[in-house]
Design a protein around this motif. Sequence first.
Motif, mmCIF file in Angstrom:
data_model
loop_
_atom_site.group_PDB
_atom_site.id
_atom_site.type_symbol
_atom_site.label_atom_id
_atom_site.label_comp_id
_atom_site.label_asym_id
_atom_site.label_seq_id
_atom_site.Cartn_x
_atom_site.Cartn_y
_atom_site.Cartn_z
ATOM 1 N N LEU A 152 -45.055 14.212 3.842
ATOM 2 C CA LEU A 152 -44.973 14.071 5.401
ATOM 3 C C LEU A 152 -46.481 14.436 5.969
ATOM 4 O O LEU A 152 -47.293 15.192 5.384
ATOM 5 C CB LEU A 152 -44.251 15.174 5.672
ATOM 6 N N ILE A 153 -46.957 13.432 6.782
ATOM 7 C CA ILE A 153 -48.182 13.856 7.560
ATOM 8 C C ILE A 153 -47.893 14.033 9.215
ATOM 9 O O ILE A 153 -47.070 13.521 9.791
ATOM 10 C CB ILE A 153 -49.072 12.547 7.793
ATOM 11 N N VAL A 203 -50.773 -0.620 -6.070
ATOM 12 C CA VAL A 203 -50.209 0.237 -4.909
ATOM 13 C C VAL A 203 -50.030 1.679 -5.403
ATOM 14 O O VAL A 203 -49.157 2.115 -6.090
ATOM 15 C CB VAL A 203 -48.693 -0.334 -4.510
ATOM 16 N N LEU A 204 -50.830 2.747 -4.473
ATOM 17 C CA LEU A 204 -50.678 3.750 -4.646
ATOM 18 C C LEU A 204 -49.209 4.588 -4.070
ATOM 19 O O LEU A 204 -48.914 5.480 -4.586
ATOM 20 C CB LEU A 204 -51.821 4.651 -3.937
ATOM 21 N N ALA A 205 -49.046 3.911 -2.916
ATOM 22 C CA ALA A 205 -47.973 4.570 -2.289
ATOM 23 C C ALA A 205 -47.709 3.424 -1.014
ATOM 24 O O ALA A 205 -48.154 2.448 -0.808
ATOM 25 C CB ALA A 205 -48.295 5.821 -1.460
ATOM 26 N N TYR A 206 -46.312 3.770 -0.334
ATOM 27 C CA TYR A 206 -45.928 3.019 0.660
ATOM 28 C C TYR A 206 -45.831 3.795 2.085
ATOM 29 O O TYR A 206 -45.275 4.902 2.023
ATOM 30 C CB TYR A 206 -44.553 2.210 0.342
ATOM 31 N N ALA A 242 -47.014 11.158 13.519
ATOM 32 C CA ALA A 242 -46.695 11.620 12.190
ATOM 33 C C ALA A 242 -46.331 10.319 11.500
ATOM 34 O O ALA A 242 -46.270 9.378 12.025
ATOM 35 C CB ALA A 242 -45.475 12.513 12.392
ATOM 36 N N ALA A 243 -46.324 10.457 9.954
ATOM 37 C CA ALA A 243 -46.008 9.399 9.256
ATOM 38 C C ALA A 243 -45.329 10.028 8.016
ATOM 39 O O ALA A 243 -45.612 11.054 7.544
ATOM 40 C CB ALA A 243 -47.214 8.549 8.860
ATOM 41 N N ILE A 244 -44.761 9.166 7.122
ATOM 42 C CA ILE A 244 -44.208 9.322 5.980
ATOM 43 C C ILE A 244 -44.833 8.448 4.730
ATOM 44 O O ILE A 244 -44.699 7.133 5.131
ATOM 45 C CB ILE A 244 -42.779 9.347 5.996
ATOM 46 N N LEU A 245 -45.344 8.889 3.627
ATOM 47 C CA LEU A 245 -45.581 8.159 2.461
ATOM 48 C C LEU A 245 -44.921 8.457 1.448
ATOM 49 O O LEU A 245 -44.427 9.413 1.298
ATOM 50 C CB LEU A 245 -47.031 8.283 2.408
ATOM 51 N N GLU A 246 -44.241 7.318 0.553
ATOM 52 C CA GLU A 246 -43.552 7.268 -0.608
ATOM 53 C C GLU A 246 -44.400 6.762 -1.632
ATOM 54 O O GLU A 246 -44.796 5.788 -1.579
ATOM 55 C CB GLU A 246 -42.058 6.945 -0.290
ATOM 56 N N ALA A 247 -44.209 7.357 -2.892
ATOM 57 C CA ALA A 247 -44.435 6.897 -4.069
ATOM 58 C C ALA A 247 -43.615 5.590 -4.643
ATOM 59 O O ALA A 247 -42.365 5.529 -4.389
ATOM 60 C CB ALA A 247 -44.490 7.864 -5.225
ATOM 61 N N PRO A 248 -44.348 4.521 -5.300
ATOM 62 C CA PRO A 248 -43.563 3.471 -5.716
ATOM 63 C C PRO A 248 -42.241 3.825 -6.393
ATOM 64 O O PRO A 248 -41.295 3.103 -6.388
ATOM 65 C CB PRO A 248 -44.362 2.474 -6.574
ATOM 66 N N THR A 249 -42.203 4.971 -7.320
ATOM 67 C CA THR A 249 -41.240 5.381 -8.215
ATOM 68 C C THR A 249 -40.134 5.752 -7.289
ATOM 69 O O THR A 249 -38.893 5.630 -7.508
ATOM 70 C CB THR A 249 -41.642 6.236 -9.046
ATOM 71 N N VAL A 278 -54.290 9.999 4.924
ATOM 72 C CA VAL A 278 -53.412 8.707 4.212
ATOM 73 C C VAL A 278 -54.131 8.514 2.981
ATOM 74 O O VAL A 278 -53.202 8.570 1.854
ATOM 75 C CB VAL A 278 -53.528 7.484 5.218
ATOM 76 N N ALA A 279 -55.493 8.616 2.918
ATOM 77 C CA ALA A 279 -55.922 8.082 1.477
ATOM 78 C C ALA A 279 -55.566 9.414 0.596
ATOM 79 O O ALA A 279 -55.367 9.003 -0.627
ATOM 80 C CB ALA A 279 -57.424 8.016 1.574
ATOM 81 N N ASN A 280 -55.916 10.546 0.999
ATOM 82 C CA ASN A 280 -55.580 11.769 0.124
ATOM 83 C C ASN A 280 -54.282 11.665 -0.411
ATOM 84 O O ASN A 280 -53.754 11.996 -1.653
ATOM 85 C CB ASN A 280 -56.027 12.925 0.639
ATOM 86 N N LEU A 281 -53.423 11.570 0.534
ATOM 87 C CA LEU A 281 -51.826 11.775 0.333
ATOM 88 C C LEU A 281 -51.193 10.672 -0.545
ATOM 89 O O LEU A 281 -50.444 10.895 -1.474
ATOM 90 C CB LEU A 281 -51.058 11.726 1.368
ATOM 91 N N ALA A 282 -51.889 9.370 -0.481
ATOM 92 C CA ALA A 282 -51.356 8.139 -1.227
ATOM 93 C C ALA A 282 -52.053 8.538 -2.924
ATOM 94 O O ALA A 282 -51.169 8.174 -3.592
ATOM 95 C CB ALA A 282 -52.132 6.913 -0.807
ATOM 96 N N LYS A 283 -53.180 9.056 -2.968
ATOM 97 C CA LYS A 283 -53.678 9.424 -4.497
ATOM 98 C C LYS A 283 -52.500 10.488 -4.897
ATOM 99 O O LYS A 283 -52.379 10.255 -6.212
ATOM 100 C CB LYS A 283 -54.907 9.922 -4.070
#
Length: 434
Positions: A407-408, A285-288, A419-426, A392-397
């Motif tokens: 933030l997107i 999982v790269l991000a959530y 808009a969207a928010i992605l977060e790293a697993p950590t 999304v793909a770029n931010l997840a990486k």
Amino acid sequence: MTRELRRVAVIGGVRIPFCRSNTLYADLSNLDMMSSALNGLVDRFGLKGQHIDEVVGGAVVTHSKDFNLAREAVLSSKLAPSTPGVTLIQACGTSLQSALMSAAKIATGEIESAISAGSDTTSDAPIVFSKKFSKRLIDVGQRKSAIDKIKVFKGLSPGELAPQPPNVAEPRTGLTMGQHCELMAQEWHIPRADQDELAYESHMKGAAAYESGYMDDLIVPCAGVYRDNNLRPDTTLEKLASLKPAYEKSERGTLTAGNSTPLTDGASSVLLASEAWAAEHNLPVLAYLTFGQHIANDFVGGDGLLMAPTIAVSKMLDRAGLTLQDFDFYEIHEAFAAQVLCTLKAWEDADYCRTKLGKSAPLGAIDRTKLNVKGSSLAFGHPFAATGARIVANLAKLLSIHGGRGLISVCTAGGMGVAAILEAPTTIEARAAA
């Protein structure tokens, strides 16, 4: 029965190189490019013959033959034919919105896996004839004899044969997106030099991303193309300053071909899943994907065609319990340099935040060193429906490498914002522990 919401994992995404309209992809269709993006994703994550619970994607500039685009792309890919395809259009927000829709189903347990995709070509834009001539062509198809077919064209005037070129103007105003953005730049007093500087930075960041190898697993070749052909590593502020205004020809004009995205052909895709599905398929999982929001504004009434993301982000932050400064990366789609700068300035403006966002204080400034750190649409180009999945793909990486929260923000035609928010697993685990 009450169901607990599940985490939505971003496994990763790929795209084909983006190319300026009527250049290297001039002979490709939306279906050709979306199929290439899907097959790139299949190869990247070992999905050959796999069933995916849904593929949701679309294109903005379409032919009537594209009515079932997502499903036809699935059937043209190496995915299992049992994979359903849903075609969606929300202007430039299409593939981000499709990711949010599929994410909601994953969160509630309705599905386990999904692909968000987008494709667009302005090289293969439909050419429309007058209604009168179109009716003649339909009538010809219904006649049986050659004589009867010829009779259909009796009284044909040359004017009927004049094609009506594709029009990207807003139906409610008659103005193009660039013309609307020029009005925004004037309203918010965005200098030409600031726009050119943002465009220059985008190209430099994008070129550096390629040179460092960062883009290697985000790009899959298509039709012998391996790299975006809009990227200008050799551009300079002097070159950008020499360009003439593109939309407002008077001395007030500030938007040029250099600080605006070009018409672009391309496609992208991103894979989402539940944590259980990811573990079952041995995929990291790269991000959530944790929050999303879309909204529209009254651009006809003067709100600014591309300003709706300011509202979408504000509402999303309220739901997430976050401030605008609580992010390590900001991916703000660069339809125009002026649009990005208007958005940033609006978040710092007390009157705007009070009247449009309902805030007692401004959202504030962001750290510009965290903005579009690998380049964005001004450098890579903007195939309308493909941009969201690219981001999304770029931010997840980025989050998989550096951790943190991103933030997107994507503006769209029709006065909408996604808009969207992605977060790293950590980051997710630290928040859960707290």
